[in-house]
Scaffold this motif. Structure first.
Motif, mmCIF file in Angstrom:
data_model
loop_
_atom_site.group_PDB
_atom_site.id
_atom_site.type_symbol
_atom_site.label_atom_id
_atom_site.label_comp_id
_atom_site.label_asym_id
_atom_site.label_seq_id
_atom_site.Cartn_x
_atom_site.Cartn_y
_atom_site.Cartn_z
ATOM 1 N N VAL A 1 0.940 -1.129 -0.095
ATOM 2 C CA VAL A 1 -0.177 -0.033 -0.037
ATOM 3 C C VAL A 1 0.930 1.263 0.082
ATOM 4 O O VAL A 1 1.898 1.413 0.755
ATOM 5 C CB VAL A 1 -1.009 0.178 1.263
ATOM 6 N N SER A 2 0.700 2.088 -1.068
ATOM 7 C CA SER A 2 1.578 3.329 -1.109
ATOM 8 C C SER A 2 0.656 4.319 -0.545
ATOM 9 O O SER A 2 -0.715 4.679 -0.974
ATOM 10 C CB SER A 2 2.092 3.474 -2.316
ATOM 11 N N ILE A 3 1.409 5.327 -0.272
ATOM 12 C CA ILE A 3 0.483 6.671 0.063
ATOM 13 C C ILE A 3 1.299 7.851 -0.565
ATOM 14 O O ILE A 3 2.344 8.335 -0.402
ATOM 15 C CB ILE A 3 0.736 6.888 1.675
ATOM 16 N N LYS A 4 0.556 8.568 -1.471
ATOM 17 C CA LYS A 4 1.120 9.576 -2.364
ATOM 18 C C LYS A 4 1.083 11.013 -1.474
ATOM 19 O O LYS A 4 -0.178 11.420 -1.575
ATOM 20 C CB LYS A 4 0.445 9.675 -3.493
ATOM 21 N N VAL A 5 1.951 11.499 -1.138
ATOM 22 C CA VAL A 5 2.091 12.797 -0.332
ATOM 23 C C VAL A 5 2.241 13.894 -1.234
ATOM 24 O O VAL A 5 2.576 13.832 -2.499
ATOM 25 C CB VAL A 5 2.740 12.714 0.965
ATOM 26 N N ARG B 1 4.543 -3.033 8.245
ATOM 27 C CA ARG B 1 4.921 -1.573 7.852
ATOM 28 C C ARG B 1 5.815 -1.519 6.727
ATOM 29 O O ARG B 1 5.950 -0.399 5.943
ATOM 30 C CB ARG B 1 5.335 -0.818 9.202
ATOM 31 N N ASN B 2 6.754 -2.321 6.404
ATOM 32 C CA ASN B 2 7.728 -2.371 5.439
ATOM 33 C C ASN B 2 6.892 -2.456 4.082
ATOM 34 O O ASN B 2 7.666 -2.188 3.084
ATOM 35 C CB ASN B 2 8.707 -3.302 5.540
ATOM 36 N N ASN B 3 5.612 -3.004 4.093
ATOM 37 C CA ASN B 3 4.793 -3.006 2.882
ATOM 38 C C ASN B 3 3.834 -1.659 2.903
ATOM 39 O O ASN B 3 3.052 -1.818 2.010
ATOM 40 C CB ASN B 3 3.970 -4.332 2.967
ATOM 41 N N ILE B 4 4.515 -0.640 3.323
ATOM 42 C CA ILE B 4 3.680 0.592 3.089
ATOM 43 C C ILE B 4 4.875 1.515 2.718
ATOM 44 O O ILE B 4 6.036 1.637 3.086
ATOM 45 C CB ILE B 4 3.384 1.369 4.431
ATOM 46 N N ASP C 1 14.784 2.949 2.591
ATOM 47 C CA ASP C 1 14.232 1.965 1.587
ATOM 48 C C ASP C 1 14.883 0.711 1.683
ATOM 49 O O ASP C 1 14.851 -0.335 0.906
ATOM 50 C CB ASP C 1 15.057 2.343 0.090
ATOM 51 N N GLU C 2 15.189 0.273 3.205
ATOM 52 C CA GLU C 2 15.568 -0.870 3.534
ATOM 53 C C GLU C 2 14.389 -1.917 3.865
ATOM 54 O O GLU C 2 12.990 -1.665 3.570
ATOM 55 C CB GLU C 2 16.621 -0.707 4.464
ATOM 56 N N ASP C 3 14.729 -2.882 4.423
ATOM 57 C CA ASP C 3 13.700 -3.877 4.481
ATOM 58 C C ASP C 3 13.290 -4.304 6.136
ATOM 59 O O ASP C 3 12.804 -5.492 6.316
ATOM 60 C CB ASP C 3 14.141 -5.394 3.746
ATOM 61 N N ASP C 4 13.440 -3.504 7.187
ATOM 62 C CA ASP C 4 12.928 -3.802 8.214
ATOM 63 C C ASP C 4 11.716 -3.918 8.351
ATOM 64 O O ASP C 4 11.191 -2.830 7.778
ATOM 65 C CB ASP C 4 13.730 -2.641 9.339
ATOM 66 N N ARG D 1 8.926 2.146 4.491
ATOM 67 C CA ARG D 1 9.653 2.560 3.445
ATOM 68 C C ARG D 1 9.299 4.041 2.850
ATOM 69 O O ARG D 1 7.754 4.404 3.092
ATOM 70 C CB ARG D 1 9.602 1.859 2.250
ATOM 71 N N CYS D 2 9.990 4.953 2.432
ATOM 72 C CA CYS D 2 9.632 6.332 2.258
ATOM 73 C C CYS D 2 10.824 6.885 1.292
ATOM 74 O O CYS D 2 11.920 6.945 1.527
ATOM 75 C CB CYS D 2 9.753 7.420 3.286
ATOM 76 N N PHE D 3 10.406 7.311 0.052
ATOM 77 C CA PHE D 3 11.164 7.766 -1.004
ATOM 78 C C PHE D 3 10.702 8.401 -2.233
ATOM 79 O O PHE D 3 9.496 8.240 -2.388
ATOM 80 C CB PHE D 3 12.367 6.665 -1.277
ATOM 81 N N GLY D 4 11.316 9.345 -3.028
ATOM 82 C CA GLY D 4 10.887 9.797 -4.180
ATOM 83 C C GLY D 4 11.130 9.136 -5.424
ATOM 84 O O GLY D 4 11.836 8.161 -5.501
#
Length: 442
Positions: free
Chosen positions: A93-97, A130-133, A152-155, A160-163
């Protein structure tokens, strides 16, 4: 339009939240709007912000109560899960801010509250990782400047958060979008975060007016989803029909289709004059959400006009909102069934009587500067424990973080000298709130 007080909301929840909405069905597509009015939930809380600070624990309650009202479900995890039919632990699930203006972005605290809700979804006996967000926007630097942490890691416990400009991401050149503008058609390419990395999308927009588009809300937020240099053809003629055309292309061309499941407008602060740049110039203290992007933007525009009128400016009417429901775009409806929730964190005697039980206790009570708080957590969840006054205003944050299921004892020492009197410890976790009255002696 219906206004719901905290007292009424609790009464309705006791009978099943669907009673608020009047129907339990949700149009599970942001787009191809129904002929009937679409439900928009708008939640206001006077204590959502203090000066320049977001009170995250208050916004969490606002978010939880809103999504339950929207879906007609009493459990916050089930409410979020109902928005993503077929979701599994392997989905993203991604969140576009919207972070292009670091002074008036989608607030990270509000997005944290969305994440906490998603993490309550139970799938095959496990909570959603949470890592699947993924929280995302155009660039890493814009995210950082707005207060987000790029990761962008896998904990499994870290979002995850990046552009789109992050190494290894970029635009999807295999996914061509033909976007209408006043002079013809313009080719755009979506972020690979949307086209290849996301199974479902949450559109987390912010309340702003705009020199070209008139307003920038959920639909305009997608200009950050494609390669869009400043100015250019898509900004011609008040961005109309470019905004609805882009949203239609994202809905129907990017696969799987209709990824966008809910639109949330951050109206804690907003820019309603001289936007979209600059500092916020209004403080509505509201969260707006709907599964219909047009209805959500229509209500966002209503709030912009309320604030503009209050400031002595004329109202606005964005042409793209009028165009969006029409063929060939068919993105939704401007007919709104508005559900208003007011001050869901308010401290009332009925609320205290109903919620005070062994889930939250304090000893000794009364106390001067220190005591011990005992609380019971029914589900592993992110929780907030605050000391508030009789008006619900935050006095101190006692605890904020993840707690496992079970009983917990938390020593508490006041952070400042509090005037003698009655206060309330407010515990919120897994979508429910518990309150215990305490007395401070000084």
């Amino acid at each position: 339009m219906r206004q719901i007080s905290r007292r009424e909301f609790l009464r309705y929840v006791g009978a099943g939240t669907a009673a608020i909405i009047g129907r339990s069905a949700i149009p599970f597509s942001v787009g191809k709007g129904p002929l009937q009015a679409s439900t928009v939930v708008q939640c206001f809380d006077e204590t959502a912000t203090s000066e320049n600070t977001v009170n995250e624990s208050v916004v969490q309650i606002m978010m939880d109560e809103s999504v339950k009202a929207l879906t007609g479900m009493n459990d916050v995890g089930e409410a979020w899960k109902s928005l993503f039919p077929g979701i599994t632990q392997n989905n993203v699930v991604s969140i576009k801010v919207n972070c292009i203006n670091s002074l008036t972005p989608t607030n990270p605290e509000l997005v944290n509250c969305i994440v906490n809700g998603l993490a309550q979804m139970e799938l095959n006996g496990h909570h959603f990782k949470r890592n699947n967000i993924i929280i995302w926007d155009r660039t890493d630097s814009e995210l950082r400047n707005a207060g987000y942490t790029v990761y962008d890691e896998d904990d499994p416990d870290t979002v995850r958060c990046f552009g789109t400009n992050h190494p290894g991401v970029g635009r999807d050149s295999d996914c061509r979008l033909d976007v209408d503008y006043s002079g013809g058609t313009y080719t755009k390419y979506p972020s690979m975060i949307l086209s290849q990395m996301s199974d479902y999308l949450i559109n987390a927009a912010v309340l702003k007016n705009h020199g070209d588009a008139i307003v920038t809300l959920g639909m305009k937020n997608h200009y950050g989803s494609v390669d869009q240099p400043p100015g250019g053809q898509l900004h011609y003629t008040t961005c109309n029909p470019s905004i609805p055309s882009l949203c239609q292309q994202l809905r129907d061309v990017v696969t799987p289709h209709e990824k966008e499941r809910i639109v949330i407008i951050d109206a804690l602060w907003g820019s309603v004059i001289r936007g979209p740049g600059g500092a916020p110039n209004c403080n509505p203290k509201k969260v707006i959400m709907s599964t219909d992007i047009v209805a959500c933007d229509s209500q966002g525009q209503n709030i912009i006009n309320e604030e503009r009128t209050r400031l002595g400016y004329s109202t606005v009417n964005a042409p793209h909102i009028t165009t969006a429901p029409e063929p060939p775009y068919n993105l939704g409806t401007t007919e709104i069934d508005l559900v208003e929730i007011s001050n869901p964190t308010g401290i009332e005697e009925s609320h205290i009587t109903r919620l005070s039980n062994t889930a939250l206790s304090v000893s000794p009570n009364p106390f001067r500067t220190q005591t011990t708080i005992t609380l019971s957590v029914s589900h592993t969840s992110f929780v907030y424990l605050d000391l508030v006054d009789s008006s619900g205003r935050l006095q101190e944050s006692v605890f904020q973080g993840q707690l496992p299921r079970g009983d917990h004892r938390l020593p508490y020492r006041t952070q400042k000298r509090l005037p003698s009197g009655t206060y309330f410890l407010r515990f919120h976790g897994h979508g429910s709130t518990h309150v215990s009255k305490v007395t401070v002696l000084n």
